[in-house]
Design a protein around this motif. Sequence first.
Motif, PDB file in Angstrom:
ATOM      1  N   UNK A  91      -6.100  -1.716  -4.578  1.00  0.00           N
ATOM      2  CA  UNK A  91      -6.863  -1.893  -5.626  1.00  0.00           C
ATOM      3  C   UNK A  91      -7.338  -0.406  -6.096  1.00  0.00           C
ATOM      4  N   UNK A  92      -8.025   0.138  -4.926  1.00  0.00           N
ATOM      5  CA  UNK A  92      -8.728   1.424  -5.153  1.00  0.00           C
ATOM      6  C   UNK A  92      -7.523   2.532  -5.614  1.00  0.00           C
ATOM      7  N   UNK A  93      -6.401   2.387  -5.360  1.00  0.00           N
ATOM      8  CA  UNK A  93      -5.448   3.499  -5.829  1.00  0.00           C
ATOM      9  C   UNK A  93      -4.900   3.101  -7.114  1.00  0.00           C
ATOM     10  N   UNK A  94      -4.478   1.835  -7.533  1.00  0.00           N
ATOM     11  CA  UNK A  94      -3.819   1.208  -8.925  1.00  0.00           C
ATOM     12  C   UNK A  94      -5.082   0.915  -9.960  1.00  0.00           C
ATOM     13  N   UNK A  95      -6.413   0.609  -9.511  1.00  0.00           N
ATOM     14  CA  UNK A  95      -7.178   0.234 -10.363  1.00  0.00           C
ATOM     15  C   UNK A  95      -8.032   1.279 -11.409  1.00  0.00           C
ATOM     16  N   UNK A  96      -9.047   0.866 -11.832  1.00  0.00           N
ATOM     17  CA  UNK A  96      -9.883   1.819 -12.770  1.00  0.00           C
ATOM     18  C   UNK A  96     -10.154   3.087 -11.874  1.00  0.00           C
ATOM     19  N   UNK A  97      -9.990   4.344 -12.547  1.00  0.00           N
ATOM     20  CA  UNK A  97     -10.329   5.421 -11.836  1.00  0.00           C
ATOM     21  C   UNK A  97     -11.417   6.060 -12.386  1.00  0.00           C
ATOM     22  N   UNK A 113      -3.801   7.910   4.898  1.00  0.00           N
ATOM     23  CA  UNK A 113      -2.312   8.269   4.900  1.00  0.00           C
ATOM     24  C   UNK A 113      -1.798   9.528   5.021  1.00  0.00           C
ATOM     25  N   UNK A 114      -0.518   9.512   5.385  1.00  0.00           N
ATOM     26  CA  UNK A 114       0.373  10.882   5.239  1.00  0.00           C
ATOM     27  C   UNK A 114       1.497  10.478   4.615  1.00  0.00           C
ATOM     28  N   UNK A 115       2.124  11.561   3.960  1.00  0.00           N
ATOM     29  CA  UNK A 115       3.357  11.531   3.470  1.00  0.00           C
ATOM     30  C   UNK A 115       4.101  12.888   3.806  1.00  0.00           C
ATOM     31  N   UNK A 151       0.757  -1.181   0.034  1.00  0.00           N
ATOM     32  CA  UNK A 151       0.075   0.111   0.135  1.00  0.00           C
ATOM     33  C   UNK A 151       0.784   1.379   0.035  1.00  0.00           C
ATOM     34  N   UNK A 152       1.953   1.243   0.780  1.00  0.00           N
ATOM     35  CA  UNK A 152       2.777   2.306   0.639  1.00  0.00           C
ATOM     36  C   UNK A 152       3.307   2.514  -0.794  1.00  0.00           C
ATOM     37  N   UNK A 153       3.824   1.691  -1.449  1.00  0.00           N
ATOM     38  CA  UNK A 153       4.116   1.809  -2.985  1.00  0.00           C
ATOM     39  C   UNK A 153       3.124   2.379  -3.583  1.00  0.00           C
ATOM     40  N   UNK A 154       1.904   1.767  -3.364  1.00  0.00           N
ATOM     41  CA  UNK A 154       0.627   2.156  -4.244  1.00  0.00           C
ATOM     42  C   UNK A 154       0.473   3.893  -3.922  1.00  0.00           C
ATOM     43  N   UNK A 155       0.616   4.244  -2.709  1.00  0.00           N
ATOM     44  CA  UNK A 155       0.276   5.548  -2.468  1.00  0.00           C
ATOM     45  C   UNK A 155       1.260   6.391  -3.041  1.00  0.00           C
ATOM     46  N   UNK A 156       2.849   5.895  -3.100  1.00  0.00           N
ATOM     47  CA  UNK A 156       3.759   6.494  -3.715  1.00  0.00           C
ATOM     48  C   UNK A 156       3.408   6.959  -5.302  1.00  0.00           C
ATOM     49  N   UNK A 157       3.090   5.824  -5.986  1.00  0.00           N
ATOM     50  CA  UNK A 157       2.674   5.686  -7.376  1.00  0.00           C
ATOM     51  C   UNK A 157       1.511   6.813  -7.745  1.00  0.00           C
ATOM     52  N   UNK A 213       8.954   4.488   0.236  1.00  0.00           N
ATOM     53  CA  UNK A 213       7.995   4.171   1.257  1.00  0.00           C
ATOM     54  C   UNK A 213       8.464   4.428   2.832  1.00  0.00           C
ATOM     55  N   UNK A 214       9.484   5.240   2.812  1.00  0.00           N
ATOM     56  CA  UNK A 214      10.104   5.794   4.226  1.00  0.00           C
ATOM     57  C   UNK A 214       9.413   6.966   4.402  1.00  0.00           C
ATOM     58  N   UNK A 215       8.742   7.831   3.493  1.00  0.00           N
ATOM     59  CA  UNK A 215       7.813   8.816   3.814  1.00  0.00           C
ATOM     60  C   UNK A 215       6.354   8.738   4.196  1.00  0.00           C
ATOM     61  N   UNK A 216       6.189   7.538   3.908  1.00  0.00           N
ATOM     62  CA  UNK A 216       4.448   7.127   4.027  1.00  0.00           C
ATOM     63  C   UNK A 216       4.162   6.483   5.368  1.00  0.00           C
TER      64      UNK A 216
END
Length: 398
Positions: free
Chosen positions: A281-287, A249-251, A74-80, A92-95
């Motif tokens: 899935x929410x962050x990476x999937x169909x928007x 989440x926070x960054x 999920x951290x990677x998905x947030x970064x993306x 990921x160290x920021x999240x």
Amino acid sequence: MSLFISEKAKSISPSPTLAIDARYKEMIKEGIPVVGFGAGEPDFNTPENVKRAGISAINANFTRYTPASGTLDLKHAVCRKIKRDTGLEYGVENIVISNGGKHSLSNVFICICNPGDEVILPAPYWVSYPEMIKIADATTVVINTTEENDFKFTPDQLRAAITPRTRALVLNTPSNPTGMIYTKAELEEIAKICVENNIYVVFDEIYEKLIYEGKHVNIATLGEDIKKLTIIVNGMAKAYCMTGWRIGYMAAEPEIAKAVSNIQSHMTSNPCSIAQAASVEALDGDQSVIDDMKHEYITRRDYMVKRIKSIDGVSCLNPHGAFYIFMNVRESLGKEHYGKMINTANEFCADVLDKALVAMVPSEGFGIDGYVRLSYATSMENIKTGLDRLEKYLMGEC
Ligand code: GLU
């Protein structure tokens, strides 16, 4: 026997938005046909692909502890997501993933404030900020804005509010409750002042996907210095209709993320493993689901603004984002309604609920008098019925 409650706990008031929502849901359960413009909760369902990801997580027994600060996935998905939307590079160290945006915000205030430090909060503000700041033993310094200024503060107001104790500015754009958004030019001025004074910006962009005019600008994109001082807070609830799943989440700079993660590791451990898997899935999937919702929100907003402008005794600006109308009811206060003096927004909302069966949030909790917040995260049918009833109430025909 008197039971002891700490002074801090006694100083915290319950969330008025959640209280109104609870009252509304109770009335519906009792069979009372009330129309709810209360809590800001999308009336759309969580998208199917996201629900399926949650179900798959359960079936795969992804039901144990995850790292306290959230899964790497999920951290990677947030970064993306941040990279896609803003071009900003975070690792990921920021999240830190938390139990909803509220939890992220509370964690942040606890981590950046010493007792007595000051946090600048423009009013009208969302009801929970002052209480969270209190929980962190910090002091809220309010900047009052006006409808004439689109409920936005000026650089001079910000400069005047800063003291040697100022630790942070809270910036919520699009705003709950006003729906206003800060432009790039305005954010540049704000960023400059924050950098000059070395104060954090707690940048709450939970409504960023729900913008109908203009463009959302993340203040961290405006330079390396302001990026270092920005703590981005966001979550799944509003964009992906996931209020109940509780993922925020926070960054921020790694030192801040580490401090937040340490606190969270003791207070709650990880957020729900299943909800985290669904959030990937929410962050990476169909928007495209967001665009569908946006169209519907625009239709509702346009209808509401037009209707409210046509009703005597109330008025409103055209909000550019989020899903709230901040209705001015000052003309209807200080007057008798149905033989009773109504002086405040609180009294107004209570009377409208009683006589017209319409639930709205009075503005006192948002730090300003004379307004009422209506959420349009509800069906057009409800909106029409609710505004018909409000109009009838104001015409003395209830
Ligand atoms: N943020 C939403 C609102 O303002 C949900 C309730 C709450 O968390 O306050 O209505």
